[in-house]
Design a protein around this motif. Sequence first.
Motif, PDB file in Angstrom:
ATOM      1  N   PRO A 161      52.293 -75.829 -58.801  1.00 30.41           N
ATOM      2  CA  PRO A 161      51.335 -74.635 -58.676  1.00 30.41           C
ATOM      3  C   PRO A 161      52.020 -73.943 -57.759  1.00 30.41           C
ATOM      4  CG  PRO A 161      50.250 -76.504 -57.917  1.00 30.41           C
ATOM      5  CD  PRO A 161      51.542 -77.259 -58.637  1.00 30.41           C
ATOM      6  N   HIS A 162      52.775 -74.702 -56.558  1.00 32.58           N
ATOM      7  CA  HIS A 162      53.106 -73.650 -55.378  1.00 32.58           C
ATOM      8  C   HIS A 162      54.686 -73.179 -55.731  1.00 32.58           C
ATOM      9  CE1 HIS A 162      54.614 -77.922 -55.113  1.00 32.58           C
ATOM     10  NE2 HIS A 162      55.541 -77.412 -54.274  1.00 32.58           N
ATOM     11  N   ARG A 163      55.212 -73.358 -56.995  1.00 37.48           N
ATOM     12  CA  ARG A 163      56.349 -72.686 -57.166  1.00 37.48           C
ATOM     13  C   ARG A 163      56.363 -71.851 -58.348  1.00 37.48           C
ATOM     14  NH1 ARG A 163      61.216 -76.442 -55.911  1.00 37.48           N
ATOM     15  NH2 ARG A 163      60.572 -77.715 -54.184  1.00 37.48           N
ATOM     16  N   SER A 164      57.367 -70.851 -58.211  1.00 42.02           N
ATOM     17  CA  SER A 164      57.423 -69.896 -59.403  1.00 42.02           C
ATOM     18  C   SER A 164      57.840 -70.446 -60.405  1.00 42.02           C
ATOM     19  CB  SER A 164      58.310 -68.563 -58.670  1.00 42.02           C
ATOM     20  OG  SER A 164      59.696 -69.036 -58.864  1.00 42.02           O
ATOM     21  N   VAL A 165      57.794 -69.332 -61.559  1.00 43.61           N
ATOM     22  CA  VAL A 165      58.230 -69.989 -63.100  1.00 43.61           C
ATOM     23  C   VAL A 165      59.739 -70.415 -62.892  1.00 43.61           C
ATOM     24  CG1 VAL A 165      58.897 -69.028 -65.313  1.00 43.61           C
ATOM     25  CG2 VAL A 165      56.720 -68.550 -64.496  1.00 43.61           C
ATOM     26  N   ARG A 166      60.432 -69.375 -62.424  1.00 42.63           N
ATOM     27  CA  ARG A 166      61.955 -69.836 -62.103  1.00 42.63           C
ATOM     28  C   ARG A 166      61.964 -71.174 -61.181  1.00 42.63           C
ATOM     29  NH1 ARG A 166      65.897 -66.044 -61.915  1.00 42.63           N
ATOM     30  NH2 ARG A 166      64.270 -64.332 -61.634  1.00 42.63           N
ATOM     31  N   ASP A 167      61.578 -71.190 -60.343  1.00 43.04           N
ATOM     32  CA  ASP A 167      61.561 -72.800 -59.434  1.00 43.04           C
ATOM     33  C   ASP A 167      61.067 -73.972 -60.351  1.00 43.04           C
ATOM     34  OD1 ASP A 167      62.668 -71.314 -57.258  1.00 43.04           O
ATOM     35  OD2 ASP A 167      60.771 -71.435 -56.161  1.00 43.04           O
ATOM     36  N   ASN A 168      59.971 -73.596 -61.142  1.00 48.23           N
ATOM     37  CA  ASN A 168      59.565 -74.694 -62.009  1.00 48.23           C
ATOM     38  C   ASN A 168      60.717 -75.199 -63.262  1.00 48.23           C
ATOM     39  OD1 ASN A 168      56.771 -76.084 -62.095  1.00 48.23           O
ATOM     40  ND2 ASN A 168      56.525 -73.939 -61.239  1.00 48.23           N
ATOM     41  N   ILE A 169      61.416 -73.960 -63.787  1.00 50.32           N
ATOM     42  CA  ILE A 169      62.325 -74.445 -64.654  1.00 50.32           C
ATOM     43  C   ILE A 169      63.608 -74.861 -63.947  1.00 50.32           C
ATOM     44  CG2 ILE A 169      63.887 -73.207 -66.115  1.00 50.32           C
ATOM     45  CD1 ILE A 169      61.730 -71.077 -66.936  1.00 50.32           C
ATOM     46  N   GLY A 170      63.846 -74.546 -62.870  1.00 51.41           N
ATOM     47  CA  GLY A 170      64.954 -75.132 -62.108  1.00 51.41           C
ATOM     48  C   GLY A 170      64.676 -76.634 -61.330  1.00 51.41           C
ATOM     49  N   PHE A 171      63.529 -76.828 -61.623  1.00 59.04           N
ATOM     50  CA  PHE A 171      63.305 -78.165 -60.659  1.00 59.04           C
ATOM     51  C   PHE A 171      64.103 -79.423 -61.117  1.00 59.04           C
ATOM     52  CE2 PHE A 171      60.648 -82.062 -59.800  1.00 59.04           C
ATOM     53  CZ  PHE A 171      60.335 -81.649 -58.233  1.00 59.04           C
ATOM     54  N   GLY A 172      64.354 -79.536 -62.315  1.00 60.81           N
ATOM     55  CA  GLY A 172      65.330 -80.780 -62.719  1.00 60.81           C
ATOM     56  C   GLY A 172      66.932 -80.601 -62.309  1.00 60.81           C
ATOM     57  N   LEU A 173      67.183 -79.423 -61.800  1.00 58.75           N
ATOM     58  CA  LEU A 173      68.420 -79.085 -61.802  1.00 58.75           C
ATOM     59  C   LEU A 173      68.913 -79.110 -60.345  1.00 58.75           C
ATOM     60  CD1 LEU A 173      68.464 -75.979 -64.000  1.00 58.75           C
ATOM     61  CD2 LEU A 173      69.516 -78.254 -64.681  1.00 58.75           C
ATOM     62  N   TRP A 174      68.383 -79.849 -59.435  1.00 58.90           N
ATOM     63  CA  TRP A 174      68.372 -79.891 -57.853  1.00 58.90           C
ATOM     64  C   TRP A 174      69.927 -80.437 -57.453  1.00 58.90           C
ATOM     65  CZ3 TRP A 174      69.024 -84.452 -55.609  1.00 58.90           C
ATOM     66  CH2 TRP A 174      68.389 -85.818 -56.483  1.00 58.90           C
ATOM     67  N   LYS A 175      70.371 -81.443 -58.547  1.00 63.01           N
ATOM     68  CA  LYS A 175      71.766 -81.864 -58.295  1.00 63.01           C
ATOM     69  C   LYS A 175      72.865 -80.924 -58.442  1.00 63.01           C
ATOM     70  CE  LYS A 175      70.826 -86.714 -58.843  1.00 63.01           C
ATOM     71  NZ  LYS A 175      71.228 -87.983 -59.364  1.00 63.01           N
TER      72      LYS A 175
ATOM     73  N   GLY B 129      61.562 -66.478 -73.183  1.00 59.82           N
ATOM     74  CA  GLY B 129      61.139 -65.097 -73.282  1.00 59.82           C
ATOM     75  C   GLY B 129      60.084 -65.065 -71.933  1.00 59.82           C
ATOM     76  N   LEU B 130      60.771 -65.414 -70.910  1.00 63.19           N
ATOM     77  CA  LEU B 130      60.057 -65.339 -69.643  1.00 63.19           C
ATOM     78  C   LEU B 130      60.390 -64.827 -68.440  1.00 63.19           C
ATOM     79  CD1 LEU B 130      59.089 -69.292 -69.675  1.00 63.19           C
ATOM     80  CD2 LEU B 130      57.327 -67.406 -69.986  1.00 63.19           C
ATOM     81  N   ASN B 131      61.676 -63.916 -68.926  1.00 62.92           N
ATOM     82  CA  ASN B 131      62.293 -63.136 -67.907  1.00 62.92           C
ATOM     83  C   ASN B 131      61.401 -62.461 -67.021  1.00 62.92           C
ATOM     84  OD1 ASN B 131      64.232 -63.303 -70.343  1.00 62.92           O
ATOM     85  ND2 ASN B 131      65.807 -63.197 -68.562  1.00 62.92           N
ATOM     86  N   ARG B 132      60.513 -61.474 -67.551  1.00 64.99           N
ATOM     87  CA  ARG B 132      59.598 -60.758 -66.709  1.00 64.99           C
ATOM     88  C   ARG B 132      58.605 -61.647 -66.080  1.00 64.99           C
ATOM     89  NH1 ARG B 132      54.699 -59.669 -69.173  1.00 64.99           N
ATOM     90  NH2 ARG B 132      54.580 -60.540 -71.190  1.00 64.99           N
ATOM     91  N   LEU B 133      58.462 -62.736 -66.175  1.00 64.44           N
ATOM     92  CA  LEU B 133      57.506 -63.459 -65.380  1.00 64.44           C
ATOM     93  C   LEU B 133      58.295 -64.635 -64.526  1.00 64.44           C
ATOM     94  CD1 LEU B 133      55.432 -64.490 -68.574  1.00 64.44           C
ATOM     95  CD2 LEU B 133      54.840 -62.583 -67.064  1.00 64.44           C
ATOM     96  N   ALA B 134      59.377 -64.499 -64.294  1.00 60.49           N
ATOM     97  CA  ALA B 134      59.966 -65.474 -63.517  1.00 60.49           C
ATOM     98  C   ALA B 134      59.680 -65.512 -62.128  1.00 60.49           C
ATOM     99  CB  ALA B 134      61.628 -64.888 -63.341  1.00 60.49           C
ATOM    100  N   GLU B 135      59.170 -64.697 -61.389  1.00 59.20           N
ATOM    101  CA  GLU B 135      58.514 -64.712 -60.117  1.00 59.20           C
ATOM    102  C   GLU B 135      57.011 -65.170 -59.848  1.00 59.20           C
ATOM    103  OE1 GLU B 135      60.910 -65.203 -57.979  1.00 59.20           O
ATOM    104  OE2 GLU B 135      62.306 -64.526 -59.592  1.00 59.20           O
ATOM    105  N   ARG B 136      56.418 -65.201 -60.906  1.00 59.76           N
ATOM    106  CA  ARG B 136      54.896 -65.592 -61.098  1.00 59.76           C
ATOM    107  C   ARG B 136      54.772 -67.012 -60.742  1.00 59.76           C
ATOM    108  NH1 ARG B 136      51.892 -61.820 -65.747  1.00 59.76           N
ATOM    109  NH2 ARG B 136      52.581 -59.843 -64.973  1.00 59.76           N
TER     110      ARG B 136
END
Length: 181
Positions: free
Chosen positions: A76-90, A108-115
């Motif tokens: 909940p404390h991370r944006s859409v972009r950060d949620n998607i990238g969560f498993g890519l930390w390495k 189809g989430l480009n315009r929502l990436a920072e929400r």
Amino acid sequence: RICEQVSLALPDGELGCLLGPSGSGKTSLLRAIAGFVAADGGRICIDGREVVGSSTALAPEARGVGMVFQDLALLPHRSVRDNIGFGLWKQDAEVRRQRVEEMLTLAGLNRLAERYPHELSGGQQQRVAVARALAPARAPAPRWWWAPGRSGRSRLVRERGPMTPTPCRDRRPRRRPPRWR
């Protein structure tokens, strides 16, 4: 024992469904395939590679399996972009950025990436969860969904083409219990 004598084989691109009453082991089976719980016995093979066997127990992160949980488990404390990238930390920062952009476009989430998750509809939240499950894999690999149907899931499955067993509850009409007066 919840699951005994289970045999499941699906060719690439096929859609399967694990159907059964509550408590029958649908989720337990998927959790064992993903490596979140240990299997008591037997073998589990993914794409012809044994990941669980008499002398094999591959770690969950090495199985190439993404799982979307029923509650979606978005941060909940991370944006859409950060949620998607969560498993890519390495990953290298540029590789991670490119992969997240690819998943944002696919879902189809480009315009929502920072929400943030609380700012999204239920369907949009589901698409974020699916994109997060797909992001770590470069090639199509088996993906295991919790529930079929809603929002962007069908589109993502068709575009990626993974083998996709899906647990779901039996939706057949049930007889009503008698009313006592």
